[in-house]
Design an enzyme around this catalytic site. Structure first.
Site, PDB file in Angstrom:
ATOM      1  N   ASP A  33       0.459  -1.289  -0.186  1.00  0.00           N
ATOM      2  CA  ASP A  33       0.114  -0.347   0.526  1.00  0.00           C
ATOM      3  C   ASP A  33       1.092   0.995   0.045  1.00  0.00           C
ATOM      4  O   ASP A  33       1.860   1.290   0.447  1.00  0.00           O
ATOM      5  CB  ASP A  33      -0.932  -0.334   1.554  1.00  0.00           C
ATOM      6  CG  ASP A  33      -2.470   1.256   1.201  1.00  0.00           C
ATOM      7  OD1 ASP A  33      -3.283   0.438   0.544  1.00  0.00           O
ATOM      8  OD2 ASP A  33      -1.760   2.233   1.001  1.00  0.00           O
ATOM      9  N   ILE A  34       0.655   2.587  -0.448  1.00  0.00           N
ATOM     10  CA  ILE A  34       1.627   3.507  -0.701  1.00  0.00           C
ATOM     11  C   ILE A  34       1.360   3.963   0.213  1.00  0.00           C
ATOM     12  O   ILE A  34       1.946   5.127   1.046  1.00  0.00           O
ATOM     13  CB  ILE A  34       0.690   4.219  -2.033  1.00  0.00           C
ATOM     14  CG1 ILE A  34       1.742   5.391  -2.802  1.00  0.00           C
ATOM     15  CG2 ILE A  34      -0.571   4.703  -1.772  1.00  0.00           C
ATOM     16  CD1 ILE A  34       1.260   5.688  -4.252  1.00  0.00           C
ATOM     17  N   HIS A 102     -10.430  -5.016  -2.803  1.00  0.00           N
ATOM     18  CA  HIS A 102      -9.486  -5.144  -2.727  1.00  0.00           C
ATOM     19  C   HIS A 102      -9.237  -5.898  -1.212  1.00  0.00           C
ATOM     20  O   HIS A 102      -9.858  -4.780   0.176  1.00  0.00           O
ATOM     21  CB  HIS A 102      -8.299  -3.893  -2.694  1.00  0.00           C
ATOM     22  CG  HIS A 102      -8.749  -2.700  -2.503  1.00  0.00           C
ATOM     23  ND1 HIS A 102      -9.851  -1.873  -3.099  1.00  0.00           N
ATOM     24  CD2 HIS A 102      -8.369  -1.350  -1.125  1.00  0.00           C
ATOM     25  CE1 HIS A 102     -10.018  -1.041  -2.211  1.00  0.00           C
ATOM     26  NE2 HIS A 102      -9.341  -0.458  -1.143  1.00  0.00           N
TER      27      HIS A 102
HETATM   28  P1  DGP Z   1      -9.469   1.509   0.381  1.00  0.00           P
HETATM   29  O1  DGP Z   1      -9.369   3.098   1.153  1.00  0.00           O
HETATM   30  O2  DGP Z   1     -10.152   0.109   1.113  1.00  0.00           O
HETATM   31  O3  DGP Z   1     -10.688   1.895  -0.714  1.00  0.00           O
HETATM   32  O4  DGP Z   1      -8.324   1.780   0.301  1.00  0.00           O
HETATM   33  C1  DGP Z   1      -7.352   1.668  -1.223  1.00  0.00           C
HETATM   34  C2  DGP Z   1      -6.200   2.037  -0.678  1.00  0.00           C
HETATM   35  O5  DGP Z   1      -5.067   1.837  -1.949  1.00  0.00           O
HETATM   36  C3  DGP Z   1      -5.290   2.868   0.273  1.00  0.00           C
HETATM   37  O6  DGP Z   1      -4.785   2.225   1.289  1.00  0.00           O
HETATM   38  C4  DGP Z   1      -4.001   3.548  -0.603  1.00  0.00           C
HETATM   39  C5  DGP Z   1      -4.109   2.737  -1.471  1.00  0.00           C
HETATM   40  N1  DGP Z   1      -3.423   3.297  -2.940  1.00  0.00           N
HETATM   41  C6  DGP Z   1      -4.736   4.279  -3.177  1.00  0.00           C
HETATM   42  N2  DGP Z   1      -4.101   4.300  -4.963  1.00  0.00           N
HETATM   43  C7  DGP Z   1      -2.232   3.340  -5.078  1.00  0.00           C
HETATM   44  C8  DGP Z   1      -1.500   3.463  -5.615  1.00  0.00           C
HETATM   45  O7  DGP Z   1      -0.879   4.044  -6.608  1.00  0.00           O
HETATM   46  N3  DGP Z   1      -0.132   2.286  -5.467  1.00  0.00           N
HETATM   47  C9  DGP Z   1      -0.592   2.012  -4.013  1.00  0.00           C
HETATM   48  N4  DGP Z   1       0.618   1.414  -3.725  1.00  0.00           N
HETATM   49  N5  DGP Z   1      -1.338   1.843  -3.185  1.00  0.00           N
HETATM   50  C10 DGP Z   1      -2.375   2.679  -3.544  1.00  0.00           C
END
Ligand code: DGP
Length: 116
Positions: A33-34, A102
């Protein structure tokens, strides 16, 4: 059939934007997660675009089970022997921000309950 809108996660699947990918097979991919909320914070996603759990179809059942087995495998890979948490945020009240199903795998510290 109506087109399901893509998100940033489709770009990660296609390697159009970078991600720290820790697992991949023909059905799923997992990456860090970013914005990590724990020392280990990995997202496990299906390659098929399912916007959210509540919109999954009856014939997604095996795929949904597969995602949990992938979580199990990554948790072992990441040595989360003391435990971990799996979270699926669904929709607005669930705090979902990316409309591509996810599973959050969180671990590496003791996690509080209940969540906020
Ligand atoms: P949610 O709130 O459950 O929809 O989680 C979405 C997650 O996705 C959040 O924890 C941040 C992650 N995220 C969003 N954009 C990116 C990205 O471009 N790369 C990565 N690795 N994670 C991302």
């Amino acid at each position: 059939m109506s087109q399901v809108p893509e998100t940033i996660f489709s770009k990660i699947i296609r390697r159009e934007i970078p991600a720290d990918i820790v697992y991949e097979d023909e059905l799923a991919i997992a990456f860090r997660d970013i914005s990590p909320q724990a020392p280990i914070h990995i997202l496990v996603i299906p390659k098929k675009v399912i916007p959210r759990l509540s919109e999954s179809a009856a014939d997604d059942q095996a795929l949904l089970g597969h995602l949990l087995k992938v979580v199990q495998q990554i948790a072992a890979q990441e040595k989360l022997d003391k435990g971990f948490r799996v979270v699926i945020n669904n929709g607005e009240d669930g705090g979902q921000t990316v409309d591509h199903l996810h599973l959050h795998l969180l671990g590496g510290r003791s996690l509080g309950w209940p969540p906020g």
